[in-house]
Write a protein that holds these residues in place. Structure first.
Motif, PDB file in Angstrom:
ATOM      1  N   LYS A 185       7.490 -15.877 -62.837  1.00 48.07           N
ATOM      2  CA  LYS A 185       8.510 -16.208 -61.848  1.00 48.07           C
ATOM      3  C   LYS A 185       9.372 -15.004 -61.517  1.00 48.07           C
ATOM      4  N   ALA A 186       9.743 -14.241 -62.536  1.00 46.21           N
ATOM      5  CA  ALA A 186      10.577 -13.063 -62.325  1.00 46.21           C
ATOM      6  C   ALA A 186       9.870 -12.031 -61.457  1.00 46.21           C
ATOM      7  N   VAL A 187       8.589 -11.794 -61.719  1.00 46.82           N
ATOM      8  CA  VAL A 187       7.820 -10.822 -60.915  1.00 46.82           C
ATOM      9  C   VAL A 187       7.749 -11.272 -59.467  1.00 46.82           C
ATOM     10  N   ALA A 188       7.445 -12.553 -59.237  1.00 51.95           N
ATOM     11  CA  ALA A 188       7.311 -13.066 -57.874  1.00 51.95           C
ATOM     12  C   ALA A 188       8.632 -12.966 -57.106  1.00 51.95           C
ATOM     13  N   VAL A 189       9.723 -13.365 -57.740  1.00 52.03           N
ATOM     14  CA  VAL A 189      11.029 -13.331 -57.077  1.00 52.03           C
ATOM     15  C   VAL A 189      11.446 -11.901 -56.758  1.00 52.03           C
ATOM     16  N   ASN A 190      11.275 -10.995 -57.714  1.00 54.08           N
ATOM     17  CA  ASN A 190      11.675  -9.604 -57.491  1.00 54.08           C
ATOM     18  C   ASN A 190      10.865  -8.953 -56.375  1.00 54.08           C
ATOM     19  N   VAL A 191       9.577  -9.216 -56.344  1.00 51.30           N
ATOM     20  CA  VAL A 191       8.727  -8.644 -55.293  1.00 51.30           C
ATOM     21  C   VAL A 191       9.153  -9.162 -53.923  1.00 51.30           C
ATOM     22  N   LEU A 192       9.399 -10.465 -53.810  1.00 52.71           N
ATOM     23  CA  LEU A 192       9.797 -11.046 -52.526  1.00 52.71           C
ATOM     24  C   LEU A 192      11.143 -10.507 -52.056  1.00 52.71           C
ATOM     25  N   LEU A 193      12.119 -10.489 -52.953  1.00 51.70           N
ATOM     26  CA  LEU A 193      13.453 -10.045 -52.569  1.00 51.70           C
ATOM     27  C   LEU A 193      13.458  -8.575 -52.168  1.00 51.70           C
ATOM     28  N   LEU A 194      12.847  -7.731 -52.992  1.00 50.20           N
ATOM     29  CA  LEU A 194      12.877  -6.298 -52.714  1.00 50.20           C
ATOM     30  C   LEU A 194      12.049  -5.940 -51.486  1.00 50.20           C
ATOM     31  N   SER A 195      10.934  -6.639 -51.270  1.00 47.58           N
ATOM     32  CA  SER A 195      10.131  -6.391 -50.063  1.00 47.58           C
ATOM     33  C   SER A 195      10.940  -6.734 -48.818  1.00 47.58           C
ATOM     34  N   PHE A 196      11.628  -7.873 -48.858  1.00 50.64           N
ATOM     35  CA  PHE A 196      12.466  -8.270 -47.719  1.00 50.64           C
ATOM     36  C   PHE A 196      13.564  -7.247 -47.456  1.00 50.64           C
ATOM     37  N   VAL A 197      14.225  -6.791 -48.506  1.00 48.85           N
ATOM     38  CA  VAL A 197      15.328  -5.846 -48.347  1.00 48.85           C
ATOM     39  C   VAL A 197      14.836  -4.505 -47.820  1.00 48.85           C
ATOM     40  N   TRP A 198      13.724  -4.004 -48.360  1.00 53.69           N
ATOM     41  CA  TRP A 198      13.214  -2.707 -47.903  1.00 53.69           C
ATOM     42  C   TRP A 198      12.764  -2.774 -46.448  1.00 53.69           C
ATOM     43  N   ILE A 199      12.105  -3.845 -46.064  1.00 53.76           N
ATOM     44  CA  ILE A 199      11.685  -3.990 -44.660  1.00 53.76           C
ATOM     45  C   ILE A 199      12.911  -4.006 -43.750  1.00 53.76           C
ATOM     46  N   THR A 200      13.967  -4.703 -44.177  1.00 55.61           N
ATOM     47  CA  THR A 200      15.195  -4.779 -43.387  1.00 55.61           C
ATOM     48  C   THR A 200      15.844  -3.405 -43.248  1.00 55.61           C
ATOM     49  N   LEU A 201      15.951  -2.663 -44.349  1.00 55.68           N
ATOM     50  CA  LEU A 201      16.576  -1.345 -44.300  1.00 55.68           C
ATOM     51  C   LEU A 201      15.782  -0.372 -43.435  1.00 55.68           C
ATOM     52  N   ILE A 202      14.472  -0.379 -43.588  1.00 61.05           N
ATOM     53  CA  ILE A 202      13.633   0.543 -42.802  1.00 61.05           C
ATOM     54  C   ILE A 202      13.710   0.206 -41.318  1.00 61.05           C
ATOM     55  N   TYR A 203      13.620  -1.079 -41.001  1.00 61.15           N
ATOM     56  CA  TYR A 203      13.670  -1.508 -39.599  1.00 61.15           C
ATOM     57  C   TYR A 203      15.006  -1.128 -38.957  1.00 61.15           C
ATOM     58  N   THR A 204      16.123  -1.463 -39.621  1.00 58.52           N
ATOM     59  CA  THR A 204      17.436  -1.167 -39.042  1.00 58.52           C
ATOM     60  C   THR A 204      17.676   0.334 -38.938  1.00 58.52           C
ATOM     61  N   TYR A 205      17.192   1.100 -39.916  1.00 59.29           N
ATOM     62  CA  TYR A 205      17.410   2.548 -39.876  1.00 59.29           C
ATOM     63  C   TYR A 205      16.734   3.168 -38.654  1.00 59.29           C
ATOM     64  N   PHE A 206      15.483   2.818 -38.427  1.00 58.51           N
ATOM     65  CA  PHE A 206      14.761   3.427 -37.312  1.00 58.51           C
ATOM     66  C   PHE A 206      15.258   2.907 -35.962  1.00 58.51           C
ATOM     67  N   ARG A 207      15.701   1.655 -35.896  1.00 59.17           N
ATOM     68  CA  ARG A 207      16.273   1.161 -34.642  1.00 59.17           C
ATOM     69  C   ARG A 207      17.563   1.913 -34.314  1.00 59.17           C
ATOM     70  N   VAL A 208      18.393   2.142 -35.324  1.00 60.08           N
ATOM     71  CA  VAL A 208      19.618   2.908 -35.103  1.00 60.08           C
ATOM     72  C   VAL A 208      19.284   4.358 -34.778  1.00 60.08           C
ATOM     73  N   PHE A 209      18.260   4.904 -35.446  1.00 57.33           N
ATOM     74  CA  PHE A 209      17.842   6.289 -35.201  1.00 57.33           C
ATOM     75  C   PHE A 209      17.427   6.482 -33.747  1.00 57.33           C
ATOM     76  N   PHE A 210      16.620   5.576 -33.208  1.00 52.67           N
ATOM     77  CA  PHE A 210      16.177   5.701 -31.817  1.00 52.67           C
ATOM     78  C   PHE A 210      17.313   5.404 -30.849  1.00 52.67           C
ATOM     79  N   ALA A 211      18.214   4.492 -31.249  1.00 55.07           N
ATOM     80  CA  ALA A 211      19.351   4.199 -30.374  1.00 55.07           C
ATOM     81  C   ALA A 211      20.272   5.401 -30.249  1.00 55.07           C
ATOM     82  N   ALA A 212      20.338   6.220 -31.290  1.00 52.50           N
ATOM     83  CA  ALA A 212      21.202   7.399 -31.255  1.00 52.50           C
ATOM     84  C   ALA A 212      20.744   8.416 -30.221  1.00 52.50           C
ATOM     85  N   LYS A 213      19.504   8.348 -29.814  1.00 56.54           N
ATOM     86  CA  LYS A 213      18.954   9.304 -28.855  1.00 56.54           C
ATOM     87  C   LYS A 213      19.144   8.855 -27.416  1.00 56.54           C
ATOM     88  N   THR A 214      19.647   7.645 -27.210  1.00 60.37           N
ATOM     89  CA  THR A 214      19.858   7.148 -25.861  1.00 60.37           C
ATOM     90  C   THR A 214      21.258   7.498 -25.397  1.00 60.37           C
TER      91      THR A 214
END
Length: 312
Positions: A185-214
């Motif tokens: 249970k611990a492995v499954a929960v940690n993988v799900l939570l951290l995958s969600f968080v990393w996807i969110t951080l990467i997505y928001t970072y690159f969206r802000v990065f491209f927005a900075a060029k406009t």
């Protein structure tokens, strides 16, 4: 929490080692909580912060870190200085400690999304990031992290006799939640939570990065948002080290068998104490509004009159 799963106590520890370890843990715990407590005080005394979702999310992260750090240091000291405690009491401490540990990456994700909306959707920011929705997000974070801990307790009820709750043990996670069901249970929960968080951080970072060029985006604000999200990623990396600490111990302990206690305590400091140092830096010290109010209150408390710019 590394400290709740793998205690740094060993049979080789003498009184001097025990004293030094507890002193270091308590010292850093007090220093970090004092710094964070200063920002909580400033927030509570300055209504101007109540109306912005970014500051509400930040102060939630600060309070969460203070609770987590207090529980972590308490458990570390209990391993050395306190006799075995009642299992029910230990379960409560582990529940709060594990919840606050999981709250950190989810809070970082929420703060990154808020910065993304502020930069990429500035006209809708006030409509999306309302106070009501901010508090709902905080409640949702605590609910999401409570469910896995509730599952641990249910598994314990189903797999162990009820007499375990009246027994006494050294309070760390693997002394109670040590079945294969808990580990899976611990492995499954940690993988799900951290995958969600990393996807969110990467997505928001690159969206802000491209927005900075406009041309329609304030480049200074966008650059600050990029740096903030990037620092969130660094903080998350330190937090993730608590999940790979057991693997590091498996590698290092056979190589340095005489330094077992030092390796385990170093893991505790890196995975539990160091990430908490970053929280006041990422928003508090880097945020001009917080710094201005901090200087104002410091000047009042010390009796010194200093010109403080509060134009924001």
């Amino acid at each position: 929490m590394n400290s709740t799963a793998y205690p740094s106590r060993t049979a080789q520890d003498d009184f001097k080692d025990v004293f030094i370890k507890n002193f270091i843990a308590i010292f850093f715990g007090i220093i970090i909580n004092y710094i964070n407590g200063s920002f909580v005080f400033i927030f509570s005394r300055s209504p101007v912060f109540y109306m912005e979702s970014r500051y509400i999310l930040y102060i939630h992260l600060v309070i969460n870190d203070m609770i987590m750090l207090s529980i972590s240091v308490t458990l570390n000291v209990m391993i050395y200085a306190v006799p075995p405690v009642n299992v029910s009491v230990c379960c409560v401490l582990l529940l709060v400690g594990s919840m606050t540990h999981k709250n950190t990456p989810l809070s970082l994700a929420g703060m990154a999304v808020e910065r993304y909306i502020a930069i990429c959707k500035p006209l809708r920011h006030s409509q999306i990031c309302t106070m009501r929705r901010t508090y709902i997000l905080i409640i949702l974070i605590w609910t999401v992290t409570f469910m896995p801990e509730l599952a641990d307790t249910v598994i314990l009820f189903l797999t162990q006799p009820l007499t375990i709750f009246t027994s006494r043990i050294f309070c760390y996670r693997l002394s109670i939640y040590n079945t294969s069901y808990h580990l899976d249970k611990a492995v499954a929960v940690n993988v799900l939570l951290l995958s969600f968080v990393w996807i969110t951080l990467i997505y928001t970072y690159f969206r802000v990065f491209f927005a900075a060029k406009t041309a329609t985006t304030d480049p200074v604000s966008a650059k600050k948002a990029q740096n903030t999200i990037l620092l969130h990623g660094v903080q998350l990396l330190f937090c993730m080290m608590s999940y790979i600490a057991p693997l590091l111990e498996l590698i290092l302990l056979p190589l340095f068998p005489n330094d077992r206690s030092k390796i385990m305590f170093s893991n505790y400091l890196i995975t539990n104490i160091l990430p908490r140092f970053l929280t006041p830096f990422i928003y508090g010290i880097r945020d001009q509004k917080f710094v201005s109010y901090f200087k104002m209150y410091f000047s009042v408390c010390t009796g010194k009159v200093r010109p403080v710019n509060l134009k924001h």
